[in-house]
Scaffold this active site. Structure first.
Site, mmCIF file in Angstrom:
data_model
loop_
_atom_site.group_PDB
_atom_site.id
_atom_site.type_symbol
_atom_site.label_atom_id
_atom_site.label_comp_id
_atom_site.label_asym_id
_atom_site.label_seq_id
_atom_site.Cartn_x
_atom_site.Cartn_y
_atom_site.Cartn_z
ATOM 1 N N CYS A 2 0.837 -1.179 0.000
ATOM 2 C CA CYS A 2 0.000 0.000 0.000
ATOM 3 C C CYS A 2 0.881 1.240 0.000
ATOM 4 O O CYS A 2 2.075 1.180 -0.252
ATOM 5 C CB CYS A 2 -0.908 0.005 1.235
ATOM 6 S SG CYS A 2 -1.836 -1.514 1.486
ATOM 7 N N SER A 52 -5.090 -4.659 -1.886
ATOM 8 C CA SER A 52 -5.542 -5.762 -1.029
ATOM 9 C C SER A 52 -4.790 -7.043 -1.342
ATOM 10 O O SER A 52 -4.879 -7.566 -2.462
ATOM 11 C CB SER A 52 -7.041 -5.982 -1.213
ATOM 12 O OG SER A 52 -7.767 -4.798 -0.940
ATOM 13 N N VAL A 287 11.209 -9.774 -19.483
ATOM 14 C CA VAL A 287 11.168 -8.656 -20.415
ATOM 15 C C VAL A 287 12.437 -8.671 -21.258
ATOM 16 O O VAL A 287 13.497 -9.113 -20.807
ATOM 17 C CB VAL A 287 11.022 -7.310 -19.669
ATOM 18 C CG1 VAL A 287 12.272 -6.996 -18.857
ATOM 19 C CG2 VAL A 287 10.688 -6.169 -20.623
#
Length: 618
Positions: A2, A52, A287
């Site tokens: 978060c 979350s 990548v």
């Protein structure tokens, strides 16, 4: 994963504070698109953006204890939260959620300022103790999760990203211009300052306390190398394998799907292989570039196929690379010219389409001896046994002689480790070479002098181990981990690093130096542990990092002209000598530049893009 924001003052007008904290939270919405929460009282405002991952229904923040006397905002994951919860419940605490966040509240009630030292994980948090009118926060021992603060003019601001401070009326946005030389030489400021005057980083393994306008910071954990010579090489190999396996299992705790990053190297391959044992169809993400010679994709895809793991890859072209740079500098908060941040940005962007959490291999090089300069240090370690007066006399003589094989070694061998630390002049070989591009004389100290205090703390260790310790506290903290956090969070993806774990650290710091690196080898013990499980070609593969075809691209007219336009602009003229910058760019284009010119060009160019984002466009 978060992000949080907050501020405090002697007295807050609550309606105004609510509007401000909401605006601050909006600027880091990318860190937590799943929800937001705010708390405001007469002294403190706290904001939180949530991604979350654990306890999807019950883990909302800000979170309160039973009587509402404590409130916390938190970024990260506590991997031992279940064990801590059991200990706290046995002590009489009652939990109302399954979230690791709640452990911080009850842990603070039980242990006070000793609580951060008990946490195993990646974390940054701020807790408001209403009864004692005290703010208390801490950052994990490695500094995996970011933490910034600003304490000026009666305003105390704090948060996960500096950009969140911009809406606050008490924040004075000002360039910390005196640190520009250090940025150019090193790629970052190797200390608590930032490129914003008055904004500081809380270092890893520190807590802070704010009360009555007074701020205190304190180191709560020390990383110490102390070799244990009692085990055999085979026993060390087993120990590494076991602790790494346990760490990977802990880092997979989540209520959402967990994927992995996979490059061509041993570190990420070791992670993917370990995860695949319990999750055979774990998604791996890689990548590369359309220019095959720079791409790691063939290696990564061959390995994923060999162990039966789905491989999801994307390629970056030159147009995408250059177009993304301004956005990337915005997400970074501070200027960073490491070209590898660009493919990492696109890697995380692609992975976020499939999962919310990925495991990555950061930290293995610093903990287990993975950089080539550690090998070079072994050669100096032997030469350093020669008496210093003799080494200095040899260096003085060599300096006067024409070039000969070993001249550089003899001259550098007379220096102290901090004086020859290659990361100090990572971009420019000397301050004089750097200063020809700067408009002003900042009378700055030599870049290597910034690192001397770090080396002073580990004088008793062998030189390769000194370099590792300094890297952990500088390069890894201010470059590697910052880049990893910002590029993953820019795309709302949680990145976890199982090598950077307290239990893994215990093994790494007890490992004899000869099993970390040698004159010719890196990550000796870690590679042996990996070789027992991975194909030999992977376990022995040399470190590539994120190779970038930028050298070639800057010679193409389209991209050369993009950079030249900035070198001819107002920002360049404000801080640099445009003519010198353009000469550097031209010499690179026509092939007459010295090695390293691309890195120098990119450092100046990146600063200009960053300055435009924060001081011109916004």
């Amino acid at each position: 994963m978060c992000g949080f924001v907050g501020f405090a003052a002697a007295k807050l007008e609550q309606a105004e504070a609510r509007a401000t904290i909401k605006a601050m939270g909006d600027l880091i919405a990318h860190r937590g698109p799943d929800g937001e929460g705010f708390y405001v009282d007469e002294r403190v405002a706290l904001g939180h953006r949530r991604l979350s991952i654990i306890d999807l229904e019950g883990g909302t923040q800000p979170m309160f204890n039973e009587d509402g006397s404590l409130v916390v905002v938190f970024n990260g994951e506590i991997y031992n939260f279940q064990a801590l919860r059991a200990e706290l419940e046995a002590a009489g605490h009652t939990f109302s959620t399954r979230s690791d966040t709640e452990v911080l509240l009850h842990g603070y009630e039980q242990w006070g300022e000793d609580m951060p030292a008990k946490l195993r994980g990646m974390f940054a948090f701020m807790l408001w103790d209403k009864k004692n009118e005290t703010l208390f926060g801490a950052r994990d021992i490695f500094g995996i999760k970011p933490y910034y603060y600003y304490n000026q003019g009666g305003h105390f601001l704090f948060g996960s990203e500096i950009k969140s401070f911009l809406p606050h009326p008490g924040f004075v946005k000002e360039l910390n211009e005196e640190r520009l030389p250090e940025y150019l030489s090193i790629e970052y400021i190797p200390g608590e300052e930032t490129m914003f005057r008055g904004v500081y980083k809380l270092p890893g393994a520190h807590w802070l306390r704010w009360k009555d306008g007074k701020l205190k910071t304190h180191r709560y954990f020390d990383i110490r190398f102390q070799a244990d010579e009692s085990l055999t090489d085979e026993e060390w190999q087993k120990k590494i394998t076991e602790v790494f396996s346990e760490s990977v299992a802990a880092h997979q705790i989540a209520d959402v799907e967990v994927g992995c990053f996979l490059s061509s190297g041993v570190d990420s391959s070791f992670v993917v292989n370990e995860v695949a044992k319990g999750t055979p169809h774990v998604k791996s993400f890689s990548v590369g570039y359309e220019e095959e010679k720079y791409s790691e994709l063939p290696y990564a895809q061959a390995f994923s196929k060999e162990i039966g793991v789905p491989s999801i890859a994307n390629k970056v072209n030159a147009d995408e690379f250059f177009e993304a740079n301004q956005t990337i500098q915005w997400y970074l908060d501070e200027p960073m010219p490491n070209p590898s941040e660009v493919p990492l940005y696109f890697l995380t962007k692609n992975a976020a389409k499939y999962v919310k959490v990925v495991l990555s291999g950061e930290g293995a090089d610093e903990l287990f001896g993975g950089y080539p300069m550690y090998c070079a240090a072994w050669h100096f370690a032997g030469y350093s046994k020669t008496p210093a007066p003799l080494r200095k006399a040899a260096a003085a003589l060599a300096k006067r002689l024409p070039a000969f094989k070993g001249k550089n070694f003899v001259m550098r061998g007379a220096m102290e480790p901090w004086q020859r630390f290659m990361r100090a002049n990572y971009v420019f070989s000397t301050p004089a070479e750097r200063d020809q591009y700067l408009k002003k004389d900042y009378h700055s100290k030599k870049p290597e002098e910034w690192f001397k205090p770090y080396f002073d703390q580990v004088k008793g260790l062998d030189e390769p181990t000194q370099l590792q310790w300094v890297d952990i506290h500088t390069w890894m903290l201010y470059d590697i981990l910052l880049k990893a956090d910002r590029m993953s969070m820019a795309n709302s993806l949680e990145l976890r690093v199982p090598f950077l774990d307290r239990e893994v650290l215990k093994v790494a710091t007890a490992l004899p130096a000869r099993l970390r690196s040698g004159k010719e080898q890196t990550k000796i013990a870690l590679r042996r542990a990996a070789m027992a499980q991975l194909p030999e070609s992977v376990a022995k593969r040399k470190k590539l990092g994120f190779p970038v075809p930028l050298n070639d691209w800057l010679r193409q007219d389209k991209y050369y002209n993009m950079v030249r336009e900035k070198f001819e602009g107002e920002v360049c003229a404000k801080f640099f000598v445009p003519e010198a910058c353009i000469r550097l760019l031209d010499s690179h284009k026509n092939g007459t530049a010295k090695p390293g010119a691309m890195t120098q060009i990119w450092s100046i160019y990146s600063f200009i893009l960053w300055y435009e984002q924060f001081f011109v466009l916004r």
